[in-house]
Design an enzyme around this catalytic site. Structure first.
Site, PDB file in Angstrom:
ATOM      1  CG  HIS A  60      72.031   2.254   9.724  1.00 46.98           C
ATOM      2  ND1 HIS A  60      73.025   1.554   9.099  1.00 46.98           N
ATOM      3  CD2 HIS A  60      72.544   3.491   9.946  1.00 46.98           C
ATOM      4  CE1 HIS A  60      74.087   2.339   8.950  1.00 46.98           C
ATOM      5  NE2 HIS A  60      73.816   3.520   9.452  1.00 46.98           N
ATOM      6  CG  ASP A 152      77.155   3.583  10.299  1.00 50.02           C
ATOM      7  OD1 ASP A 152      77.308   2.925   9.269  1.00 50.02           O
ATOM      8  OD2 ASP A 152      76.471   4.618  10.355  1.00 50.02           O
ATOM      9  CG  HIS A 179      80.185   2.767   6.879  1.00 52.54           C
ATOM     10  ND1 HIS A 179      79.307   3.802   7.054  1.00 52.54           N
ATOM     11  CD2 HIS A 179      80.790   2.994   5.696  1.00 52.54           C
ATOM     12  CE1 HIS A 179      79.368   4.622   6.007  1.00 52.54           C
ATOM     13  NE2 HIS A 179      80.277   4.154   5.172  1.00 52.54           N
ATOM     14  CG  HIS A 232      75.047   1.646   4.691  1.00 57.81           C
ATOM     15  ND1 HIS A 232      76.330   1.167   4.589  1.00 57.81           N
ATOM     16  CD2 HIS A 232      75.076   2.564   5.684  1.00 57.81           C
ATOM     17  CE1 HIS A 232      77.090   1.761   5.486  1.00 57.81           C
ATOM     18  NE2 HIS A 232      76.356   2.622   6.168  1.00 57.81           N
ATOM     19  CG  ASP A 305      72.753   5.457   6.686  1.00 62.14           C
ATOM     20  OD1 ASP A 305      72.979   5.940   7.818  1.00 62.14           O
ATOM     21  OD2 ASP A 305      73.610   5.417   5.794  1.00 62.14           O
ATOM     22  CG  HIS A 309      74.152  16.030   7.511  1.00 58.39           C
ATOM     23  ND1 HIS A 309      75.126  15.851   8.483  1.00 58.39           N
ATOM     24  CD2 HIS A 309      74.165  14.901   6.756  1.00 58.39           C
ATOM     25  CE1 HIS A 309      75.706  14.671   8.300  1.00 58.39           C
ATOM     26  NE2 HIS A 309      75.138  14.075   7.264  1.00 58.39           N
ATOM     27  CG  PHE A 323      79.372  11.091   2.590  1.00 57.05           C
ATOM     28  CD1 PHE A 323      79.179  10.727   1.273  1.00 57.05           C
ATOM     29  CD2 PHE A 323      80.653  11.390   3.031  1.00 57.05           C
ATOM     30  CE1 PHE A 323      80.265  10.653   0.389  1.00 57.05           C
ATOM     31  CE2 PHE A 323      81.740  11.327   2.167  1.00 57.05           C
ATOM     32  CZ  PHE A 323      81.536  10.963   0.838  1.00 57.05           C
TER      33      PHE A 323
HETATM   34  O1  DOR Z   1      75.616   8.808   4.455  1.00 58.83           O
HETATM   35  C1  DOR Z   1      75.908   8.495   5.603  1.00 58.83           C
HETATM   36  N1  DOR Z   1      75.858   9.397   6.610  1.00 58.83           N
HETATM   37  N2  DOR Z   1      76.287   7.240   5.852  1.00 58.83           N
HETATM   38  C2  DOR Z   1      76.720   6.865   7.075  1.00 58.83           C
HETATM   39  O2  DOR Z   1      76.942   5.689   7.285  1.00 58.83           O
HETATM   40  C3  DOR Z   1      76.926   7.884   8.127  1.00 58.83           C
HETATM   41  C4  DOR Z   1      75.948   8.953   7.973  1.00 58.83           C
HETATM   42  C5  DOR Z   1      76.125  10.117   8.904  1.00 58.83           C
HETATM   43  O3  DOR Z   1      76.371   9.904  10.088  1.00 58.83           O
HETATM   44  O4  DOR Z   1      75.915  11.264   8.475  1.00 58.83           O
END
Ligand code: DOR
EC number: 3.5.2.3
Length: 430
Positions: A60, A152, A179, A232, A305, A309, A323
Site C-alpha cells: 500500500h 483507495d 478503504h 489500513h 500507506d 504530501h 490526510f
Molecule cells: O491518509 C491517507 N492518505 N490515507 C489514504 O488512504 C490515502 C492517502 C493519500 O493518498 O494521501
C-alpha cells in the site's frame, strides 16, 4: 553477477526456516541456501548479526505519479523504498489522472522499469475517475498487469456498484482493496471522534464510519465469493468483524499500518498534521486490538500507506491539511524492529506480515527465500539504533509522525532481482 550473503540469520516463513546460513545469488535467482557455502562470488556481503529475509513487499504505497510529482515520483518513491528495505511496492491509483485504464497502468509500469530501483506493481481503480459512479475497465487493466483494484482514498459509497466490482474482480481472480470509511459519517472530520477530539475542538470521525463499511463489504464478499482485502484497519470493531468473517470462511484479508499500531488519537494533541491520516488514529483500545489481531493472524499484513504530501500542503490549519503520512522509510524498522523488541510479534510473524502475506494476497511471485526463487531479499540489522530524521528521507515527503523517534533495528540491505539496490544506506541507482 553473483552475490554471496554470508552468515546471516535466514528467516523464511514459507519453509519455517530460522537458521544461520549463507545465501548465494546468481543473476536474478537464489541458487543456494546452506551453511558455509565455499563458492566464490562477485560480491560478498558479511551478514553476521543481520537477518536475511524475503524481500519486503509494501502492498500500500502512494507514488503520486502521474500528476502529483511535487509530492513524490516513481524515482523518489522507489528510492525511499530501497532505503527502507522494501524490494517491491504496490502503488495506489489515486494519481492525476487516476490509474483507471490500461494505458495508465502501462505508463506507470514503463516509467517504473525506466526510473524505479525496486519492483512496482500497479493497483487499478475500481471506478472510472475514482468517481464511484461507473466501473472502470477492470478486465483490460488486469490484462495490462494490475494486481488488484481499489478506489483507495475513497470508499465506493454505492453498495450495488461495489457488489458488481467484487463480482468482476472474482472473475478476474484479483482482490478488491477497500478503504473503509462511510463518506457521510466521515464528512468534515479531521480525527477520531471522542473525548480527545472534543478537548482539542476538532471535528471527529466516529469509529463506526469504518466498521459499517467493513461489515457491508464482508457481506458482499460472502455473497459474491470475491476476495476482499481491508486496507489500513483502524478499529477494534473492524477486527472483530474480520475475525468472524474469517471463521465463517469468507475470503477476507486485512492489513494494518505502523501508525495505527504505534500511535493513538493522542498524537493529534500538538495539532501535528503528520498525524492526520485516513482512517484516523484510534484509541488505545483499538491499538491493542490491532496488535493482538496481527499476532493472531486475523490481520495478515503490515503496509505503510506511504502518503507523501508537500510541506506547504501540510503546514496549514489542520482541517485544511490533506490526510496522510509517509512510511516507506520506517515500515521495516518499526515492524521487524520495534514490534519484535516489544514482544508483539516473533521475528517469524513479523517477516510473514511484511513479505509472504502481501505476496499471497496480491498473487505475486515473491515472499519466499528458496533455491530457485527470485532474489528479492531484505537485510536487517536488529541491533542498530537510529533516530528517524525526515530531513534525511529519500522520499519527497517529510510528513512522518515518527520524526525524532529512536528506533532499534534498521534495514541495511535491499536486493532486488539479484541487484543490490541499497547497502548500508547507500542507494545504487544502476
Ligand atoms: O491518509 C491517507 N492518505 N490515507 C489514504 O488512504 C490515502 C492517502 C493519500 O493518498 O494521501
Amino acid at each position: 553477477m553473483s552475490v554471496l550473503i554470508k552468515g546471516g540469520r535466514v528467516i523464511d516463513p514459507a519453509s519455517r526456516t530460522d537458521q544461520v546460513m549463507d545465501v548465494l545469488v546468481e543473476g536474478d535467482r537464489i541458487v543456494r541456501i546452506a551453511p558455509g557455502i565455499g563458492q566464490q562470488a562477485n560480491r560478498v556481503i558479511d551478514a553476521r548479526g543481520w537477518w536475511v529475509v524475503p524481500g519486503v513487499i509494501d502492498m500500500h504505497t502512494h507514488l503520486r505519479q502521474p500528476g502529483q510529482e511535487h509530492k513524490e515520483t516513481i524515482a523518489t518513491g522507489t528510492r525511499a523504498a530501497a532505503a527502507g528495505g522494501v524490494t517491491a511496492v504496490a502503488c495506489m491509483p489515486n494519481t492525476q489522472p487516476p490509474i483507471d485504464d490500461a494505458s495508465v497502468v502501462e505508463h506507470v509500469q514503463a516509467v517504473a522499469r525506466r526510473e524505479g530501483v525496486v519492483g512496482v506493481r500497479v493497483i487499478g481503480a475500481l471506478t472510472k475517475g475514482r468517481q464511484g459512479k461507473e466501473l472502470a475497465e477492470m478486465g483490460e487493466m488486469a490484462e495490462a498487469g494490475a494486481v488488484a483494484f481499489s478506489d483507495d482514498g475513497d470508499t465506493v459509497a454505492d453498495a450495488s456498484l461495489m457488489r458488481s466490482a467484487l463480482q468482476y474482480a472474482a472473475d478476474l481472480g484479483r482482490p478488491v482493496i477497500v478503504h473503509a470509511l462511510d463518506p457521510c459519517l466521515a464528512r468534515g472530520g479531521v480525527m477520531r471522534e471522542g473525548p480527545v477530539s472534543l478537548r482539542l475542538g476538532l471535528p471527529g470521525i466516529p469509529a463506526e464510519a469504518e466498521s459499517i463499511v467493513v461489515a457491508r463489504d464482508i457481506a458482499l464478499a460472502a455473497a459474491t465469493g470475491a476476495h476482499l482485502h481491508v486496507a489500513h484497519v483502524s478499529t477494534a470493531r473492524s477486527v472483530e468483524l474480520i475475525r468472524q468473517a474469517k471463521q465463517a470462511g469468507v475470503r477476507v484479508t486485512a492489513e494494518v499500518t505502523p501508525h495505527h499500531l504505534f500511535l493513538t488519537e493522542e498524537a493529534l494533541e500538538g495539532y501535528d498534521a503528520s498525524a492526520k491520516v485516513s482512517p484516523p488514529l484510534g484509541t488505545e483500545e483499538d491499538r491493542q486490538a490491532l496488535r493482538q489481531a496481527l499476532a493472531d493472524g486475523i490481520i495478515d499484513a503490515v503496509a505503510s500507506d506511504h502518503a507523501p504530501h508537500a510541506p506547504e500542503e501540510k503546514e496549514v490549519e489542520l482541517d485544511q491539511a490533506p490526510f496522510g503520512a509517509v512510511g516507506l522509510e520506517t515500515l521495516v524498522a518499526l515492524t521487524l524492529g520495534a514490534l519484535t523488541h516489544q514482544g508483539v510479534l516473533t521475528p517469524m510473524q513479523a517477516v510473514r506480515a511484511l513479505s509472504l502475506a502481501p505476496a499471497r494476497i496480491l498473487g505475486l511471485e515473491g515472499g519466499v527465500l528458496a533455491e530457485g526463487a527470485r532474489a528479492d531479499i531484505t537485510l536487517f540489522d536488529p541491533a542498530q539504533e537510529w533516530t528517524v530524521e525526515p530531513a534525511r528521507f529519500r522520499s519527497r515527503g517529510r510528513n512522518s509522525p515518527f520524526a525524532g523517534w529512536k528506533v532499534q533495528g534498521r534495514p541495511v540491505g535491499t536486493v532486488v532481482g539479484g541487484r543490490i539496490a541499497m547497502l548500508a544506506g547507500t542507494i545504487d541507482d544502476g
